[in-house]
Scaffold this motif. Structure first.
Motif, PDB file in Angstrom:
ATOM      1  N   TRP A  78       0.821  -1.208   0.000  1.00  0.00           N
ATOM      2  CA  TRP A  78       0.000   0.000   0.000  1.00  0.00           C
ATOM      3  C   TRP A  78       0.855   1.258   0.000  1.00  0.00           C
ATOM      4  O   TRP A  78       0.498   2.254  -0.623  1.00  0.00           O
ATOM      5  N   ASP A  79       1.998   1.195   0.676  1.00  0.00           N
ATOM      6  CA  ASP A  79       2.923   2.337   0.654  1.00  0.00           C
ATOM      7  C   ASP A  79       3.459   2.571  -0.756  1.00  0.00           C
ATOM      8  O   ASP A  79       3.522   3.704  -1.229  1.00  0.00           O
ATOM      9  N   ILE A  80       3.826   1.469  -1.408  1.00  0.00           N
ATOM     10  CA  ILE A  80       4.353   1.564  -2.777  1.00  0.00           C
ATOM     11  C   ILE A  80       3.278   2.077  -3.724  1.00  0.00           C
ATOM     12  O   ILE A  80       3.521   2.966  -4.544  1.00  0.00           O
ATOM     13  N   LEU A  81       2.084   1.534  -3.607  1.00  0.00           N
ATOM     14  CA  LEU A  81       0.975   1.951  -4.478  1.00  0.00           C
ATOM     15  C   LEU A  81       0.627   3.420  -4.265  1.00  0.00           C
ATOM     16  O   LEU A  81       0.440   4.173  -5.225  1.00  0.00           O
ATOM     17  N   TYR A  82       0.553   3.854  -3.005  1.00  0.00           N
ATOM     18  CA  TYR A  82       0.246   5.254  -2.721  1.00  0.00           C
ATOM     19  C   TYR A  82       1.319   6.180  -3.292  1.00  0.00           C
ATOM     20  O   TYR A  82       1.009   7.194  -3.914  1.00  0.00           O
ATOM     21  N   THR A  83       2.583   5.810  -3.086  1.00  0.00           N
ATOM     22  CA  THR A  83       3.682   6.640  -3.596  1.00  0.00           C
ATOM     23  C   THR A  83       3.643   6.713  -5.113  1.00  0.00           C
ATOM     24  O   THR A  83       3.816   7.782  -5.695  1.00  0.00           O
ATOM     25  N   GLY A  89       2.231   9.827  -9.542  1.00  0.00           N
ATOM     26  CA  GLY A  89       1.386   9.811 -10.739  1.00  0.00           C
ATOM     27  C   GLY A  89       0.495  11.023 -10.861  1.00  0.00           C
ATOM     28  O   GLY A  89       0.445  11.683 -11.899  1.00  0.00           O
ATOM     29  N   ILE A  90      -0.197  11.336  -9.791  1.00  0.00           N
ATOM     30  CA  ILE A  90      -1.092  12.497  -9.830  1.00  0.00           C
ATOM     31  C   ILE A  90      -0.290  13.789  -9.965  1.00  0.00           C
ATOM     32  O   ILE A  90      -0.675  14.697 -10.711  1.00  0.00           O
TER      33      ILE A  90
END
Length: 142
Positions: A78-83, A89-90
């Motif tokens: 989840w940390d990797i995905l959020y980062t 990305g955003i």
């Protein structure tokens, strides 16, 4: 009284100048590229490039287990995905969208104010207070 040591150029000055030039070229080139490209595709390429460039450093610092250990990946997914998505990305996507509508010079000024925006967001969201910075200055010999 002035010190000639204050006027000497050192490796840190060279690194700072090189970084500023590279960043200026990036902002200018990105402003041109974003007007000629599909923004989502360009953002995907940027995120993929950042991931590929960070891979050797990850392997050197964390070892292969950082990428192959299922328990570690499950713990940090989840940390990797959020980062990757929310932070990078955003941010890349919004920067590209904005640079389609704003010239390079105002963009560079706005982007260089990132630390001020971070301070304001920290204050508003978390009540962070700006601390005093202590600077030790060596005495100047005449």
């Amino acid at each position: 009284h002035s010190s000639s040591a204050a006027l000497n150029w050192n490796a840190g000055d060279s690194a700072t100048l090189a970084s500023a030039l590279i960043w200026a070229l990036y902002v200018n080139y990105y402003g041109i590229t974003v007007r000629r490209s599909d923004l989502l595709a360009l953002t995907t390429v940027q995120i993929s490039t950042a991931a590929l460039l960070s891979l050797p450093l990850t392997l050197a610092l964390e070892g292969a287990g950082a990428l192959t250990d299922p328990a570690l990946l499950n713990y940090s997914k989840w940390d990797i995905l959020y980062t990757a998505v929310a932070s990078s990305g955003i941010a890349f996507f919004l920067q590209g969208w904005a640079q389609r509508h704003v010239a390079a010079t105002p963009t560079a000024i706005i982007l260089s104010m990132e630390s001020l925006f971070a301070l304001a967001a920290g204050k508003v969201n978390f009540g962070v207070k700006r601390g005093r910075r202590v600077v030790n200055v060596a005495p100047v010999e005449a």
